[in-house]
Design an enzyme around this catalytic site. Structure first.
Site, PDB file in Angstrom:
ATOM      1  N   GLU A   1      -9.840  -1.204  11.743  1.00 19.51           N
ATOM      2  CA  GLU A   1     -10.641  -2.304  10.871  1.00 19.51           C
ATOM      3  C   GLU A   1     -10.592  -3.546  11.254  1.00 19.51           C
ATOM      4  O   GLU A   1     -11.291  -4.491  10.852  1.00 19.51           O
ATOM      5  CB  GLU A   1     -10.092  -1.936   9.454  1.00 19.51           C
TER       6      GLU A   1
ATOM      7  N   VAL B   1      -8.286   7.655   2.577  1.00 18.94           N
ATOM      8  CA  VAL B   1      -7.956   9.045   2.842  1.00 18.94           C
ATOM      9  C   VAL B   1      -6.860   9.257   3.729  1.00 18.94           C
ATOM     10  O   VAL B   1      -5.921   9.770   3.706  1.00 18.94           O
ATOM     11  CB  VAL B   1      -9.144   9.620   3.412  1.00 18.94           C
ATOM     12  N   GLN B   2      -6.589   7.974   4.723  1.00 21.50           N
ATOM     13  CA  GLN B   2      -5.452   8.081   5.743  1.00 21.50           C
ATOM     14  C   GLN B   2      -4.027   7.829   4.798  1.00 21.50           C
ATOM     15  O   GLN B   2      -2.896   8.119   5.418  1.00 21.50           O
ATOM     16  CB  GLN B   2      -5.667   7.034   6.573  1.00 21.50           C
ATOM     17  N   ARG B   3      -4.153   7.238   3.620  1.00 20.30           N
ATOM     18  CA  ARG B   3      -2.753   7.168   2.870  1.00 20.30           C
ATOM     19  C   ARG B   3      -2.436   8.215   2.084  1.00 20.30           C
ATOM     20  O   ARG B   3      -1.434   8.241   1.636  1.00 20.30           O
ATOM     21  CB  ARG B   3      -3.082   5.822   2.069  1.00 20.30           C
TER      22      ARG B   3
ATOM     23  N   ILE C   1       1.358   2.785   7.023  1.00 23.02           N
ATOM     24  CA  ILE C   1       0.423   3.859   7.890  1.00 23.02           C
ATOM     25  C   ILE C   1       0.134   3.050   9.195  1.00 23.02           C
ATOM     26  O   ILE C   1       0.298   3.795  10.427  1.00 23.02           O
ATOM     27  CB  ILE C   1      -0.495   4.331   7.520  1.00 23.02           C
ATOM     28  N   ASP C   2       0.094   1.723   9.395  1.00 24.42           N
ATOM     29  CA  ASP C   2      -0.292   0.847  10.440  1.00 24.42           C
ATOM     30  C   ASP C   2       0.893   0.863  11.625  1.00 24.42           C
ATOM     31  O   ASP C   2       0.531   0.430  12.777  1.00 24.42           O
ATOM     32  CB  ASP C   2      -0.583  -0.371  10.093  1.00 24.42           C
TER      33      ASP C   2
ATOM     34  N   GLY D   1       0.931  -1.081   0.090  1.00 27.18           N
ATOM     35  CA  GLY D   1       0.027  -0.019  -0.059  1.00 27.18           C
ATOM     36  C   GLY D   1       0.744   1.249  -0.131  1.00 27.18           C
ATOM     37  O   GLY D   1       1.783   1.059   0.442  1.00 27.18           O
TER      38      GLY D   1
END
Length: 341
Positions: A221, A272-274, A126-127, A10
């Site tokens: 999620e 959107v977070q990416r 991002i995680d 991602g």
């Protein structure tokens, strides 16, 4: 020496900052040549290679995404995948590879390294769940985006006195949910590391309404209710064996409505977070990772990954990261539990 660069998995803010620092230092200090492999491991399999020089990376520091493209391709799942990657590198006279990716991309890199591909890893996601590093770039930006969304949702939730469930990314770990939830003043935070009791969530929701304020519930999620299994809309698998997550937010909102007889709505932040420009911290961290990755190639430290430990960038064996996920420490979750509900 000619070095290949690829970005896999991602996308996330800060990828271009790594590419920029790798190329600038490699060219200016070491006289290296660079090429980029398009679309992650897919480009390595298909021989999709582009030239990289200082002109090509000029102005990309604040840009989100990746100029090289990305994909969730697993070269180990393709017939003769390792040989095809090796053939691409040989055909383009690439001496070493810098692989920028998360747990899956770096897992493939670990196996390729074992089979003789000279490479250095750079952790991104991002995680924030890559083992061995305190932080990955992309995480800080994602937390900022999620926090701003929660701030905005507070006002609309209170205008209508309804529960708003905010679903954020986090397949195996709840770093985004915990950080953004605490920073945004959420009333309930649900993470994959700790299965949740729906009745307890509803009790917290009711308690919030008693104070004449509307509840905000933040759910990763990958959060799972104690009463069942992971809630999914789509059970198809990608090449790394992962399902496409999403669904817990909508399911939970329906349960809250049914059990509390109050209105509830869901906001899924998703990709959107990416997207968008990376935060200053992510630009700083990504740039440092790139500089140290080039140094590792220069030193012949192949089969390693650069990592942040405190304020230092160190090298760790890729083998130490394979099959491991960095999850939220239970003590950290407990530290903030007084705020939930």
């Amino acid at each position: 020496m000619k070095i290949g660069v690829l970005t896999g998995g991602g996308d996330c803010p800060g990828l271009n900052a790594v590419i920029r620092s790798v190329v600038r230092k490699g060219v200016q200090e070491y006289g290296f040549e660079f090429v980029g492999l398009r679309d992650g491991w897919l480009g390595a399999l298909r021989g999709k290679v582009v030239q990289l020089d200082i002109a090509a990376v000029r102005g990309i520091l604040p840009r989100g995404g990746t100029i090289l493209g990305s994909s969730r391709t697993n070269p180990l799942k393709h017939e003769d995948g390792v040989r095809r990657v090796q053939d691409t590198l040989a055909a383009n006279e690439v001496d070493a590879l810098i692989v920028i990716g998360g747990e899956d991309t770096l897992g493939a890199a670990t196996e390729l390294s074992r089979q003789g591909v000279r490479l250095v890893g750079v952790p991104k996601t991002i995680d924030n769940d890559v083992a061995g590093t305190d932080y990955t770039f992309g995480f800080d930006t994602a937390v900022g985006i999620a926090t701003e969304a929660i701030d905005r949702l507070h006002t609309t939730a209170e205008s209508h006195m309804r529960t708003l469930v905010v679903e954020v990314m986090g397949r195996h770990s709840g770093w985004i949910a915990l950080h953004a939830g605490v920073a945004g003043g959420a009333n309930v935070i649900l993470v994959p590391e700790r299965p949740f009791d729906v009745d307890q969530v509803c009790a917290w929701v009711k308690n919030r309404f008693k104070s004449h304020y509307a509840p905000i519930v933040v759910a990763a999620e990958g959060a799972v209710p104690k009463e069942g299994r992971m809630i999914l809309k789509d059970r198809s698998l990608d090449e790394y064996g992962h399902v496409r997550l999403s669904g817990i937010g909508e399911w939970l909102a329906q349960e809250i409505e049914r059990r509390t007889d109050t209105e509830a709505r869901t906001t899924v932040l998703g990709h959107v977070q990416r997207g968008g420009t990376p935060s200053p911290f992510d630009r700083w961290l990504a740039t440092r990772f790139g500089l140290h990755a080039v140094d590792a190639v220069k030193d012949g430290a192949f089969g390693t990954m650069v990592a942040l430990r405190g304020t230092d960038i160190v090298r760790i064996p890729l083998d130490e990261t394979r099959g491991r996920i960095k999850v939220v420490d239970p003590s950290l979750y407990d530290e903030f539990e007084v705020f939930f509900g």
